[in-house]
Scaffold this active site. Sequence first.
Site, PDB file in Angstrom:
ATOM      1  N   TYR A   6       0.846  -1.206   0.000  1.00 33.34           N
ATOM      2  CA  TYR A   6       0.000   0.000   0.000  1.00 33.34           C
ATOM      3  C   TYR A   6       0.878   1.251   0.000  1.00 33.34           C
ATOM      4  CZ  TYR A   6      -2.669   3.818   2.158  1.00 33.34           C
ATOM      5  OH  TYR A   6      -3.213   5.055   2.446  1.00 33.34           O
TER       6      TYR A   6
HETATM    7  N1  LIG Z   1      -7.569   7.231   6.812  1.00 33.26           N
HETATM    8  C1  LIG Z   1      -6.270   7.399   7.026  1.00 33.26           C
HETATM    9  O1  LIG Z   1      -5.791   7.235   8.151  1.00 33.26           O
HETATM   10  C2  LIG Z   1      -5.352   7.810   5.904  1.00 33.26           C
HETATM   11  C3  LIG Z   1      -3.999   8.019   6.189  1.00 33.26           C
HETATM   12  C4  LIG Z   1      -3.143   8.404   5.174  1.00 33.26           C
HETATM   13  C5  LIG Z   1      -3.627   8.600   3.891  1.00 33.26           C
HETATM   14  N2  LIG Z   1      -4.941   8.370   3.619  1.00 33.26           N
HETATM   15  C6  LIG Z   1      -5.420   8.580   2.251  1.00 33.26           C
HETATM   16  O2  LIG Z   1      -6.547   9.411   2.297  1.00 33.26           O
HETATM   17  C7  LIG Z   1      -7.446   9.088   1.249  1.00 33.26           C
HETATM   18  C8  LIG Z   1      -8.849   8.826   1.812  1.00 33.26           C
HETATM   19  O3  LIG Z   1      -8.803   7.747   2.722  1.00 33.26           O
HETATM   20  P1  LIG Z   1     -10.072   7.258   3.545  1.00 33.26           P
HETATM   21  O4  LIG Z   1      -9.592   6.764   4.841  1.00 33.26           O
HETATM   22  O5  LIG Z   1     -11.121   8.295   3.492  1.00 33.26           O
HETATM   23  O6  LIG Z   1     -10.510   5.976   2.683  1.00 33.26           O
HETATM   24  P2  LIG Z   1     -11.943   5.518   2.134  1.00 33.26           P
HETATM   25  O7  LIG Z   1     -11.758   4.112   1.660  1.00 33.26           O
HETATM   26  O8  LIG Z   1     -12.998   5.787   3.142  1.00 33.26           O
HETATM   27  O9  LIG Z   1     -12.176   6.486   0.900  1.00 33.26           O
HETATM   28  C9  LIG Z   1     -11.606   6.288  -0.371  1.00 33.26           C
HETATM   29  C10 LIG Z   1     -12.742   6.268  -1.391  1.00 33.26           C
HETATM   30  O10 LIG Z   1     -12.169   6.158  -2.709  1.00 33.26           O
HETATM   31  C11 LIG Z   1     -13.059   5.397  -3.510  1.00 33.26           C
HETATM   32  N3  LIG Z   1     -12.299   4.877  -4.647  1.00 33.26           N
HETATM   33  C12 LIG Z   1     -11.304   3.939  -4.640  1.00 33.26           C
HETATM   34  N4  LIG Z   1     -10.848   3.731  -5.890  1.00 33.26           N
HETATM   35  C13 LIG Z   1     -11.559   4.566  -6.719  1.00 33.26           C
HETATM   36  C14 LIG Z   1     -11.552   4.797  -8.124  1.00 33.26           C
HETATM   37  N5  LIG Z   1     -10.710   4.135  -8.942  1.00 33.26           N
HETATM   38  N6  LIG Z   1     -12.411   5.704  -8.630  1.00 33.26           N
HETATM   39  C15 LIG Z   1     -13.273   6.381  -7.819  1.00 33.26           C
HETATM   40  N7  LIG Z   1     -13.322   6.193  -6.475  1.00 33.26           N
HETATM   41  C16 LIG Z   1     -12.481   5.291  -5.932  1.00 33.26           C
HETATM   42  C17 LIG Z   1     -13.575   4.322  -2.568  1.00 33.26           C
HETATM   43  O11 LIG Z   1     -14.815   3.792  -3.005  1.00 33.26           O
HETATM   44  C18 LIG Z   1     -13.680   5.076  -1.245  1.00 33.26           C
HETATM   45  O12 LIG Z   1     -15.009   5.530  -1.001  1.00 33.26           O
HETATM   46  C19 LIG Z   1      -6.836   7.883   0.547  1.00 33.26           C
HETATM   47  O13 LIG Z   1      -6.120   8.347  -0.580  1.00 33.26           O
HETATM   48  C20 LIG Z   1      -5.878   7.318   1.566  1.00 33.26           C
HETATM   49  O14 LIG Z   1      -4.807   6.628   0.950  1.00 33.26           O
HETATM   50  C21 LIG Z   1      -5.824   7.985   4.599  1.00 33.26           C
END
Ligand SMILES: NC(=O)c1ccc[n+]([C@@H]2O[C@H](COP(=O)([O-])OP(=O)(O)OC[C@H]3O[C@@H](n4cnc5c(N)ncnc54)[C@H](O)[C@@H]3O)[C@@H](O)[C@H]2O)c1
Lengths: 314, 57
Positions: free
Chosen positions: A149
């Site tokens: 990841y």
């Molecule tokens: N939550 C954390 O602690 C954290 C930490 C570091 C980075 N991030 C980053 O923040 C962002 C949001 O994370 P989150 O926790 O809200 O995750 P999440 O899974 O709740 O949200 C991500 C959304 O992206 C959508 N998605 C995935 N692939 C897609 C595509 N090809 N086209 C359209 N939509 C798509 C999914 O359906 C999902 O609803 C991500 O990029 C994640 O890598 C999150």
Amino acid sequence: MKALVTGAAGFIGSHLCEYLIEKGCEVVGIDSFTDYYPRSIKESNIAGLKDCGGFEFVEASLIEASLAKLLEGVEAVFHQSAQAGVRASWGESFKIYTDNNILATQMLLEACKDRPIKKFVYASSSSVYGDTTDLPMRETSLPAPVSPYGVSKLAAEHLCRLYFKNFSVPTVSLRYFTVYGARQRPDMAFHRFFRWALEGKPIEVYGDGKQSRDFTHVSDIVEANWLAFEKASSGEVFNIGGGSRITLNEVIEIIKEMTGVNFEVRYKDVQKGDVRHTSADMTKAKEVLGYDPKISVEEGLRREYEWIKDFMRR
Amino acid sequence: MGVSQELLDILACPKCKGDIHLNESKNGLICDNCKLLYEIKDDIPIMLIDEAKPIEE
Ligand SMILES: NC(=O)c1ccc[n+]([C@@H]2O[C@H](COP(=O)([O-])OP(=O)(O)OC[C@H]3O[C@@H](n4cnc5c(N)ncnc54)[C@H](O)[C@@H]3O)[C@@H](O)[C@H]2O)c1
């Protein structure tokens, strides 16, 4: 101002959409409802938004959508979509990560070339650093992710930089440190801890619980996105943390007190891909963006607890 | 609420990237070129090739 938010139905994306609407922006949200966690949860994330004027939502994947049309009139892109989850990224499922994290980002960047976009903010992750003992983590440290990841998030960050250098797409990457708060994903630690506590089940912890994280409340993350849009110079990377580092065991104590449940804690094997500690050096985010996280872990946990009680009643 | 004109204007067929239009019952978007119907559920247009329904002539 018109903004495109990818991953709009996700945990962070849905909060960001609300914030932008509040600011008076027009928002186009896109999400493909990947099955990493149930669709019903994502639908409830955007339930309040659907009645907001200025919010349009389309269920589509960045990999096949007609991005050129979706980007019409857009001045800010907040690229939050990704396949999340460190532990699930090994083995066959890696393709889901290369598709949704790397390929999807490349296609979005490609579609942004030669467009009047003011800023393209990419949601990167502290997982790009890997398991370093050199803390706090600095933007200048050599990234060495320890999970597939993390590799995919770093690859997309590099693509952002490349598209700035070569095609002047004004990209900025924000490395989020473990994000929590209302609507936190159901696979994430705090969400599981609260749920288990309320269900009267023992709490399972990977490792000895002495691992620490720079937990960041989602409202601070959202604010950082706005600051990056307004103030960041393109091609740059910023750490976005919560301002304090605490161990999982300390969090568990707070949860015990908050819920009033004296649950059992079961320690399990450390999972491959997990790191021991994270801690953000935020000098750069403070100086350049004026970023200053406001929500303490106690306050943030209280907000998540209030939400999860409501969530479990549904 | 229904799907707004603003939204319709920025959507295209994910398969051929060509134009789409609302069907008569206003619960789906049609691509004449690919002969596919993209359903609209709870006001959300589902623009995924896998979910699209072929249209019988
Ligand atoms: N939550 C954390 O602690 C954290 C930490 C570091 C980075 N991030 C980053 O923040 C962002 C949001 O994370 P989150 O926790 O809200 O995750 P999440 O899974 O709740 O949200 C991500 C959304 O992206 C959508 N998605 C995935 N692939 C897609 C595509 N090809 N086209 C359209 N939509 C798509 C999914 O359906 C999902 O609803 C991500 O990029 C994640 O890598 C999150």
